[in-house]
Write an enzyme that holds these catalytic residues in place. Sequence first.
Site, PDB file in Angstrom:
ATOM      1  N   GLY A   8     -51.750  89.606 123.332  1.00 46.12           N
ATOM      2  CA  GLY A   8     -51.900  90.650 122.325  1.00 46.12           C
ATOM      3  C   GLY A   8     -50.652  90.791 121.482  1.00 46.12           C
ATOM      4  N   GLY A  11     -50.551  92.700 117.927  1.00 44.49           N
ATOM      5  CA  GLY A  11     -50.933  94.102 117.838  1.00 44.49           C
ATOM      6  C   GLY A  11     -49.745  95.010 117.592  1.00 44.49           C
ATOM      7  CD  GLN A  12     -49.118 101.204 117.300  1.00 44.41           C
ATOM      8  OE1 GLN A  12     -49.924 101.405 118.209  1.00 44.41           O
ATOM      9  NE2 GLN A  12     -48.676 102.173 116.536  1.00 44.41           N
ATOM     10  CB  ILE A  35     -57.861  86.721 120.093  1.00 45.28           C
ATOM     11  CG1 ILE A  35     -57.662  87.871 119.111  1.00 45.28           C
ATOM     12  CG2 ILE A  35     -57.704  87.194 121.521  1.00 45.28           C
ATOM     13  CD1 ILE A  35     -58.682  88.984 119.246  1.00 45.28           C
ATOM     14  CB  ILE A  55     -57.242  89.348 127.877  1.00 43.06           C
ATOM     15  CG1 ILE A  55     -56.850  89.916 129.250  1.00 43.06           C
ATOM     16  CG2 ILE A  55     -58.380  90.153 127.265  1.00 43.06           C
ATOM     17  CD1 ILE A  55     -55.566  89.415 129.794  1.00 43.06           C
ATOM     18  CE1 TYR A 143     -56.577 102.931 125.242  1.00 41.53           C
ATOM     19  CE2 TYR A 143     -56.124 105.243 125.709  1.00 41.53           C
ATOM     20  CZ  TYR A 143     -55.678 103.977 125.391  1.00 41.53           C
ATOM     21  OH  TYR A 143     -54.331 103.740 125.223  1.00 41.53           O
TER      22      TYR A 143
END
Length: 320
Positions: A8, A11-12, A35, A55, A143
């Site tokens: 990842g 990402g942020q 990805i 993942i 989440y």
Amino acid sequence: MKNVLIIGSTGQIGSELTMELRRRLPSGTVVAGYISGAEPKGELAETGPSAVVDITDSQQIADTVVRYGIDTVYNLAALLSAVAEAKPQLAWQVGVGGLFNLLEVARERRCAVFTPSSIGAFGDEAPKKKTPQDTFRNPKTMYGVTKVTGELLSDYYFRRYGVDTRSVRFPGLISYVAPPGGGTTDYAVDIFYSAVKGERFICPIAAGTFMDMMYMPDALQAAIQLMDADPSRLKHRNAFNITAMSFDPEIIFAQIRRYIPDFAMEYCVDPLRQAIAESWPDSLDDSCAREEWDWNPHFDLDAMTKDMLNKLEIKLKHKL
């Protein structure tokens, strides 16, 4: 840590953590896992190796770990809170199924694993103020369910197989580098962009809704510091409460107006994000992290506000 894989990496958190680890580990290898469709660009692509690592594909994880001799994996693959509510099946597949894939590779290859949890792991049965390290975890969102499951699964792999799993419960993270990705706390990033652009901010979270927050440099330090910590001191592993500040929209708005007096804000509350925010703690007790691995943030609200405004002024080329 010597050879590190960031899953990842675009990402942020991943985009900044990858660069920070490359600065700190000049003699090591930090692989930017991504990805398809989210390839590293610019400095992220130019300063070190990258590899396709989904993942949900255990073979891709294993092949990359073997190829680069990876000893530590940062697993940052996840759907953020509001997105996860819209796509709960995918959130489970990535957050839990993906973690299981990684832990199996780590068990076989003896890698350490960092998988962040979140304030979203708590629910309405936990104390709202100064939520303790060990208390009820009854999240009302997919989440949060994936985060609690991830904490328990990581603990299991440590106890059962000796996999060196560690994590923190991140609060809302604020950064000028990567754009927000659908989190409930992302209003605290968006508000800075609106302020620097000279736009009226439309706030999706109601006044009086407090949530813990942290500036990204402190978040990166926490992720690195915990993985470097002496394991003999760690009574907890998955996952440590950490925090730096707690505020509601009115407080951060007032703080920004100290530097941009004509900044304006109005409310248009998003029912989904508001419901999520209300189920989370107002503030966390991070005393265990302070005691077990010397956690100590460097940015308070004022220091973060000044730095965010300065950095965004440069990034957006808007003179304040």
